[in-house]
Design a protein around this motif. Structure first.
Motif, PDB file in Angstrom:
ATOM      1  N   ASN A  63       0.862  -1.184   0.000  1.00  0.00           N
ATOM      2  CA  ASN A  63       0.000   0.000   0.000  1.00  0.00           C
ATOM      3  C   ASN A  63       0.895   1.230   0.000  1.00  0.00           C
ATOM      4  N   ASN A  66       0.696   3.581   3.458  1.00  0.00           N
ATOM      5  CA  ASN A  66       0.726   3.026   4.804  1.00  0.00           C
ATOM      6  C   ASN A  66       1.494   3.972   5.730  1.00  0.00           C
ATOM      7  N   ARG A  68       2.045   3.377   9.171  1.00  0.00           N
ATOM      8  CA  ARG A  68       2.548   2.766  10.402  1.00  0.00           C
ATOM      9  C   ARG A  68       4.030   2.411  10.268  1.00  0.00           C
ATOM     10  N   LYS A  70       5.444  -0.446   7.782  1.00  0.00           N
ATOM     11  CA  LYS A  70       5.880  -0.983   6.487  1.00  0.00           C
ATOM     12  C   LYS A  70       4.820  -0.700   5.432  1.00  0.00           C
ATOM     13  N   TYR A  72       4.080  -2.940   3.311  1.00  0.00           N
ATOM     14  CA  TYR A  72       3.505  -4.252   3.070  1.00  0.00           C
ATOM     15  C   TYR A  72       2.746  -4.703   4.319  1.00  0.00           C
ATOM     16  N   SER A  73       1.553  -5.270   4.113  1.00  0.00           N
ATOM     17  CA  SER A  73       0.734  -5.756   5.226  1.00  0.00           C
ATOM     18  C   SER A  73       0.251  -7.165   4.917  1.00  0.00           C
ATOM     19  N   TYR A 117       1.663  -4.323  16.277  1.00  0.00           N
ATOM     20  CA  TYR A 117       1.928  -4.975  15.001  1.00  0.00           C
ATOM     21  C   TYR A 117       3.076  -5.955  15.157  1.00  0.00           C
ATOM     22  N   PHE A 132       6.939  -7.086   6.337  1.00  0.00           N
ATOM     23  CA  PHE A 132       5.524  -6.743   6.307  1.00  0.00           C
ATOM     24  C   PHE A 132       4.993  -6.659   7.726  1.00  0.00           C
ATOM     25  N   GLU A 133       3.892  -5.940   7.897  1.00  0.00           N
ATOM     26  CA  GLU A 133       3.292  -5.804   9.219  1.00  0.00           C
ATOM     27  C   GLU A 133       1.987  -6.580   9.273  1.00  0.00           C
ATOM     28  N   TYR A 134       1.674  -7.051  10.480  1.00  0.00           N
ATOM     29  CA  TYR A 134       0.419  -7.729  10.734  1.00  0.00           C
ATOM     30  C   TYR A 134      -0.184  -7.117  11.995  1.00  0.00           C
ATOM     31  N   TYR A 135      -1.381  -6.573  11.871  1.00  0.00           N
ATOM     32  CA  TYR A 135      -2.065  -5.987  13.021  1.00  0.00           C
ATOM     33  C   TYR A 135      -2.347  -7.095  14.016  1.00  0.00           C
TER      34      TYR A 135
END
Length: 144
Positions: A63, A66, A68, A70, A72-73, A117, A132-135
């Motif tokens: 994206n 973004n 936050r 990264k 990439y999510s 994250y 990449f990030e993951y919520y």
């Protein structure tokens, strides 16, 4: 009369000055954000450097906007194929594939609170290594 006029001007000036300072303070509070590494925190350390098997499809999405950590999510329970200038699906995981997280971060803002994250790393089909990030919601209901 001159003294009263000067006194009124000073009061009006002081009031305007106070008002401007308050508006600037509110604006700064809304703009405040803080990013912090929380990888050492026990709640997140247990999730790091362990391969988690996916139960459902998942997509790594790039994206452009973004804000936050990264661009990439990781999006769980989705096999999307976005390909727009602002959003692109760059990798789709099949059920049974694994993801590994290497660090944990917190993002705090006065207008959204604190969110957490997990940061993962993977290699795309092009050979590019990405983070990449993951919520993180506190558990892994979609991971085995």
């Amino acid at each position: 009369m001159s003294n009263n006029s000067k006194r009124v001007k000073r009061i009006v000036f002081a009031g305007l000055f106070f008002f401007v300072i308050m508006v600037i303070g509110v604006f700064c509070a809304l703009m405040y954000d803080s990013k912090k590494d929380v990888s050492e925190d026990e709640r997140y350390a247990k999730c790091l450097n362990i391969p988690f098997k996916l139960k459902e499809h998942a997509t790594i999405r790039w994206n452009a906007n973004n804000l936050r950590f990264k661009n990439y999510s990781l999006i769980l329970n989705e096999a999307s194929a976005y390909d727009t200038p602002e959003v692109k699906s760059v990798k789709i995981y099949q059920p049974g594939e694994t993801v590994t997280f290497i660090s944990a971060k917190s993002y705090s803002s006065l207008h959204v609170g604190t969110t957490y994250y997990l940061i993962g790393r993977d290699t795309l089909d092009t050979g590019e290594v990405i983070d990449f990030e993951y919520y993180y919601t506190g558990d892994f209901p979609l991971f085995e």
